[in-house]
Design a protein around this motif. Structure first.
Motif, PDB file in Angstrom:
ATOM      1  N   CYS A 139       0.845  -1.200   0.000  1.00 35.39           N
ATOM      2  CA  CYS A 139       0.000   0.000   0.000  1.00 35.39           C
ATOM      3  C   CYS A 139       0.878   1.248   0.000  1.00 35.39           C
ATOM      4  O   CYS A 139       1.690   1.451   0.910  1.00 35.39           O
ATOM      5  CB  CYS A 139      -0.916   0.001   1.226  1.00 35.39           C
ATOM      6  N   SER A 140       0.699   2.109  -0.986  1.00 42.04           N
ATOM      7  CA  SER A 140       1.567   3.289  -1.144  1.00 42.04           C
ATOM      8  C   SER A 140       1.412   4.292  -0.010  1.00 42.04           C
ATOM      9  O   SER A 140       2.276   5.158   0.176  1.00 42.04           O
ATOM     10  CB  SER A 140       1.281   3.976  -2.486  1.00 42.04           C
ATOM     11  N   ASP A 141       0.312   4.208   0.751  1.00 40.88           N
ATOM     12  CA  ASP A 141       0.106   5.136   1.862  1.00 40.88           C
ATOM     13  C   ASP A 141       0.662   4.613   3.186  1.00 40.88           C
ATOM     14  O   ASP A 141       0.657   5.328   4.188  1.00 40.88           O
ATOM     15  CB  ASP A 141      -1.391   5.435   2.027  1.00 40.88           C
ATOM     16  N   ASP A 142       1.113   3.366   3.194  1.00 41.95           N
ATOM     17  CA  ASP A 142       1.642   2.778   4.429  1.00 41.95           C
ATOM     18  C   ASP A 142       3.085   3.211   4.630  1.00 41.95           C
ATOM     19  O   ASP A 142       3.839   3.374   3.670  1.00 41.95           O
ATOM     20  CB  ASP A 142       1.549   1.250   4.361  1.00 41.95           C
ATOM     21  N   GLN A 143       3.481   3.365   5.887  1.00 45.35           N
ATOM     22  CA  GLN A 143       4.849   3.776   6.207  1.00 45.35           C
ATOM     23  C   GLN A 143       5.891   2.757   5.765  1.00 45.35           C
ATOM     24  O   GLN A 143       7.067   3.093   5.617  1.00 45.35           O
ATOM     25  CB  GLN A 143       4.999   4.000   7.712  1.00 45.35           C
ATOM     26  N   VAL A 144       5.474   1.520   5.552  1.00 42.04           N
ATOM     27  CA  VAL A 144       6.439   0.479   5.171  1.00 42.04           C
ATOM     28  C   VAL A 144       6.338   0.151   3.685  1.00 42.04           C
ATOM     29  O   VAL A 144       6.855  -0.881   3.237  1.00 42.04           O
ATOM     30  CB  VAL A 144       6.227  -0.807   6.007  1.00 42.04           C
ATOM     31  N   TYR A 145       5.729   1.022   2.903  1.00 39.52           N
ATOM     32  CA  TYR A 145       5.532   0.750   1.473  1.00 39.52           C
ATOM     33  C   TYR A 145       6.861   0.575   0.764  1.00 39.52           C
ATOM     34  O   TYR A 145       7.785   1.381   0.903  1.00 39.52           O
ATOM     35  CB  TYR A 145       4.747   1.892   0.826  1.00 39.52           C
ATOM     36  N   LEU A 146       6.943  -0.498  -0.020  1.00 36.07           N
ATOM     37  CA  LEU A 146       8.117  -0.811  -0.821  1.00 36.07           C
ATOM     38  C   LEU A 146       7.633  -0.999  -2.253  1.00 36.07           C
ATOM     39  O   LEU A 146       6.785  -1.864  -2.519  1.00 36.07           O
ATOM     40  CB  LEU A 146       8.774  -2.085  -0.289  1.00 36.07           C
ATOM     41  N   ASP A 147       8.122  -0.182  -3.193  1.00 37.75           N
ATOM     42  CA  ASP A 147       7.508  -0.137  -4.524  1.00 37.75           C
ATOM     43  C   ASP A 147       7.997  -1.220  -5.475  1.00 37.75           C
ATOM     44  O   ASP A 147       7.554  -1.285  -6.619  1.00 37.75           O
ATOM     45  CB  ASP A 147       7.717   1.245  -5.160  1.00 37.75           C
ATOM     46  N   SER A 148       8.895  -2.088  -5.061  1.00 34.89           N
ATOM     47  CA  SER A 148       9.400  -3.161  -5.916  1.00 34.89           C
ATOM     48  C   SER A 148       8.787  -4.488  -5.500  1.00 34.89           C
ATOM     49  O   SER A 148       8.969  -4.927  -4.357  1.00 34.89           O
ATOM     50  CB  SER A 148      10.928  -3.246  -5.835  1.00 34.89           C
ATOM     51  N   GLN A 149       8.074  -5.144  -6.414  1.00 31.91           N
ATOM     52  CA  GLN A 149       7.478  -6.437  -6.102  1.00 31.91           C
ATOM     53  C   GLN A 149       8.551  -7.477  -5.806  1.00 31.91           C
ATOM     54  O   GLN A 149       8.394  -8.307  -4.908  1.00 31.91           O
ATOM     55  CB  GLN A 149       6.591  -6.913  -7.252  1.00 31.91           C
ATOM     56  N   ALA A 150       9.655  -7.432  -6.550  1.00 27.40           N
ATOM     57  CA  ALA A 150      10.740  -8.390  -6.301  1.00 27.40           C
ATOM     58  C   ALA A 150      11.302  -8.221  -4.893  1.00 27.40           C
ATOM     59  O   ALA A 150      11.609  -9.215  -4.211  1.00 27.40           O
ATOM     60  CB  ALA A 150      11.841  -8.203  -7.343  1.00 27.40           C
ATOM     61  N   GLU A 151      11.441  -6.980  -4.431  1.00 31.25           N
ATOM     62  CA  GLU A 151      11.956  -6.743  -3.081  1.00 31.25           C
ATOM     63  C   GLU A 151      10.927  -7.118  -2.026  1.00 31.25           C
ATOM     64  O   GLU A 151      11.287  -7.599  -0.948  1.00 31.25           O
ATOM     65  CB  GLU A 151      12.379  -5.279  -2.943  1.00 31.25           C
TER      66      GLU A 151
END
Length: 709
Positions: A139-151
């Motif tokens: 979720c882009s609004d979460d503090q732990v958002y990570l934008d890479s699916q592989a990561e």
């Protein structure tokens, strides 16, 4: 209107929320993302004019709306990402498809869900059960958002990882099973929070802070190793494992966490730094915070002066450091999150070190600290920032001890602290990623000097108003002069890659750079060494007289027999070899050192069948004894989560010299995904002979079929 039954649709919700890997039929969702369930009615169809529904969610021992641990909200309210809301659509006349939205700032934990149905002036209350809310890296609004699916797949979903140990010039890789999705691990992770000092002091307030990954990471960091009575792990005192488990025997976090939980939260004895960091990684991934284990080499942990680390030798080459140990390798944790307390707007890696470090105020753990702050020398953003910066950037000063407490500074090569900072690379089984540049600017660059000057002024008050040149002068005054300044260059190179039982062969290369004859006497010695820098008595000594003509290069083969080092090797099979010259009238004393890692005896794992899900197959484990002596009390331990269930222990007894032991193990793969066999052999002489085999059982089949009507 009467309710017939409720279908929480756990399986489909878990797939949509990437929590399907948790075992058991639990509803586990991630915040900032809706989950759906079905409400079936018994006697008639839903009538929006007559029928109303409200929901109540609660978490913690003292739920409170103002603290964010309780919420009452209607079905059909206006969508609001900052509050709990629910909407619906008709699945058919007598069935509602309800969608509940946990806000992106919801506290993580176990919630109860209650439904209140108001129909024809009658109210029916029904408890729908418990469900879990986790952080959401998707979720882009979460503090732990990570934008890479592989990561995300690597740092949240991967249950298997690699721990890097050894030496900078001889890095070893050891698989570790994090097991964040195994039975009862989620409940154990929440239990860790519930026995923390913060929770016991004020349970309601502690639960209300559980929407913040920074707070969660700080609490967990302390609970892994620093809680006085209920920490997960203990470090061995004086490197003595007799009252617990040898840390090298652990291959995963699950047995540690379960043992802690079932022993009523008593600390498990024992763990090394990689054990602490790996258990921390398991708990963070389980709760939805992207995390990884990182290893750095040559890290001073107990220096009296955090900026300058003194290493002292005697004339035989023996190390005399006392408690000021430089750890050969040190593991810590990195977790990905936005630091709102530092006014960050995007996520980045945060340093967390759950291994307790002894200080004048008692054992402490470090973090979270923004990795970029460590790199730039901003050591005042965290109370332990200075300690971490010095661990990676301190300067060494090497001395030889003389009589009556005097010491002389040595001519030697510079040793850099914080070398080869590594972690497992994304998407590979055993790949290594070098992340040193995330922690340190290029040596000698303008940025590196600026970071060093900035940190020096904040760490030591005497540098507060010092100019850059004054700081540089002070650093230079503590630096050892190089071997080149003596006109004689020396280095140790490996002549073989020794395995336990083989003699260690090292080339000692000397080159006379001057125009005059060099005539030197040297003392050479080797010591067994622990990973944390503790050294033991010298196990090998030699005295050599070396004469070199002008420009002459000489190579001398040094041999350390197995008979010398075999009885004295320590936990990670590391030896320290030192050559030190005898004093001369000019006062020049040269010193050369190298740490050597001796590989453990191999354990081979051979698959006899092509593994197929839910089909029995076999593997063969082979261990050879190449020594000229019998190995007594040999025990084989085989682990493989998702493959063999509980670990299998086999007594091998005495293995005769030059003989091998073979055993065949049947197993039935029961879970999709990548799994690892770990076979380890221990005996009265050692416990760290291990072999590994990776088995990929593929991904579960995708499905879009929803349960309901």
């Amino acid at each position: 209107l009467q309710v017939k039954n409720i279908d929480l649709n756990c399986a489909q919700n878990c797939i949509k929320h990437s929590t399907q890997f948790f075992t058991g039929d639990k509803l586990i969702v991630r915040r900032g993302q809706p989950f759906g369930f079905y409400v079936h009615f018994q006697n008639r169809e839903w009538d929006a004019d007559k029928d109303k529904i409200t929901f109540t969610i609660e978490t913690g021992p003292k739920p409170c709306d103002s603290l964010g641990t309780k919420s009452v909200f209607p079905l059909g309210g206006n969508p609001d990402k900052s509050h709990w809301t629910a909407c619906y659509k008709l699945h058919n006349g007598r069935c509602l498809n309800v969608s509940v939205f946990p806000p992106v700032n919801a506290c993580i934990g176990c919630y109860s869900l209650t439904m209140h149905l108001i129909s024809c002036d009658h109210t029916y209350t029904q408890t729908l059960g418990d469900f879990y809310v986790l952080f959401n890296p998707w979720c882009s609004d979460d503090q732990v958002y990570l934008d890479s699916q592989a990561e995300r797949e690597e740092y949240v979903l991967n249950e298997n990882g690699i721990l890097f140990q050894g030496l900078p010039k001889h890095i070893t890789a050891h698989p570790w099973h994090f097991g964040q999705f195994q039975d009862d691990i989620l409940d154990i992770c929440l239990k860790i929070l519930d026995v923390s000092t913060n929770f016991l002091r004020d349970p309601a307030m502690d639960c209300s802070y559980r929407n913040d990954p920074v707070y969660i990471s700080r609490v967990l960091n302390a609970m892994i190793g620093c809680h006085k009575k209920k920490s997960i792990l203990r470090l061995p005192s004086s490197n003595n494992y007799l009252q617990g488990v040898n840390p090298l025997s652990w291959n995963g976090s699950v047995p540690i966490l379960r043992q802690w939980y079932h022993s009523k939260c008593k600390p498990i004895k024992y763990g090394h730094c990689e054990t602490f960091a790996s258990v921390m990684c398991t708990v963070m991934r389980c709760l939805g915070i992207p995390s990884r284990v990182v290893t750095g080499y040559y890290c001073p942990m107990n220096a009296a002066d955090s900026l300058i680390v003194q290493e002292v030798f005697d004339y035989t080459g023996k190390t005399l450091n006392g408690k000021e140990h430089v750890w050969v390798h040190h593991c810590w944790n990195e977790s990905w999150m936005v630091r709102k307390d530092l006014h960050q707007s995007v996520g980045d890696w945060q340093y967390l070190n759950p291994t307790p470090i002894e200080t004048s105020k008692g054992p402490v753990c470090s973090g979270p600290i923004w990795v970029k702050d460590i790199k730039d020398g901003n050591v005042d953003t965290d109370s332990d920032g200075h300690r971490v910066f010095c661990m990676l950037n301190a300067r060494r000063s090497a001395w030889v001890s003389q009589s009556k407490g005097k010491k002389t500074k040595l001519h030697c090569n510079t040793r850099m602290f914080g070398q080869c900072i590594t972690t497992k690379s994304v998407g590979t089984s055993y790949g290594l990623e070098d992340v040193t540049n995330s922690y340190k600017h290029e040596l000698g660059s303008v940025q590196e000097k600026a970071a060093l000057h900035r940190a020096y002024r904040k760490i030591n008050p005497q540098y507060l108003n010092a100019t850059n040149s004054e700081i540089d002068k002070d650093i230079a005054s503590n630096r050892n002069r190089s071997l080149k300044d003596t006109g004689l260059i020396m280095k140790f190179t490996m002549a073989n890659c020794p395995v336990y039982g083989q003699d260690v062969q090292i080339n000692w290369v000397l080159e006379n750079m001057g125009s005059e004859i060099k005539d030197k006497k040297f003392n050479l010695s080797a010591q067994g060494m622990m990973y944390n820098g503790c050294v033991f008595d010298q196990l090998w000594k030699e005295n050599m007289h070396v004469t070199l003509g002008p420009g002459e290069v000489k190579t001398i083969l040094l041999v350390i027999p197995y008979e010398n080092y075999g009885p004295h090797l320590c936990d990670y099979n590391i030896l320290r070899l030192v050559a030190i010259s005898m004093p001369e009238p000019k006062g020049e004393i040269m010193m050369l050192e190298r740490d050597v890692l001796i590989d453990s005896l191999p354990v081979e794992i051979k698959l006899l069948d092509h593994p197929t899900l839910n089909t029995p197959c076999s593997t063969e484990v082979t261990f050879c004894n190449p020594l000229n002596e019998d190995l007594k009390n040999c025990v084989l331990n085989l682990e493989g989560y998702g493959l063999i269930g509980e670990p299998i222990t086999t007594e091998l007894g005495t293995l005769a010299a030059k003989h091998k032991a073979q055993t065949c193990v049947e197993f039935t793969p029961c879970r999709h995904g990548r799994h690892q066999f770990v076979a380890s052999v221990s005996c009265y002489k050692f416990c760290n002979c291990k072999g590994y085999a990776s088995i990929d059982m593929g991904n579960p089949p995708a499905t879009s079929v929803e349960r309901g009507a």
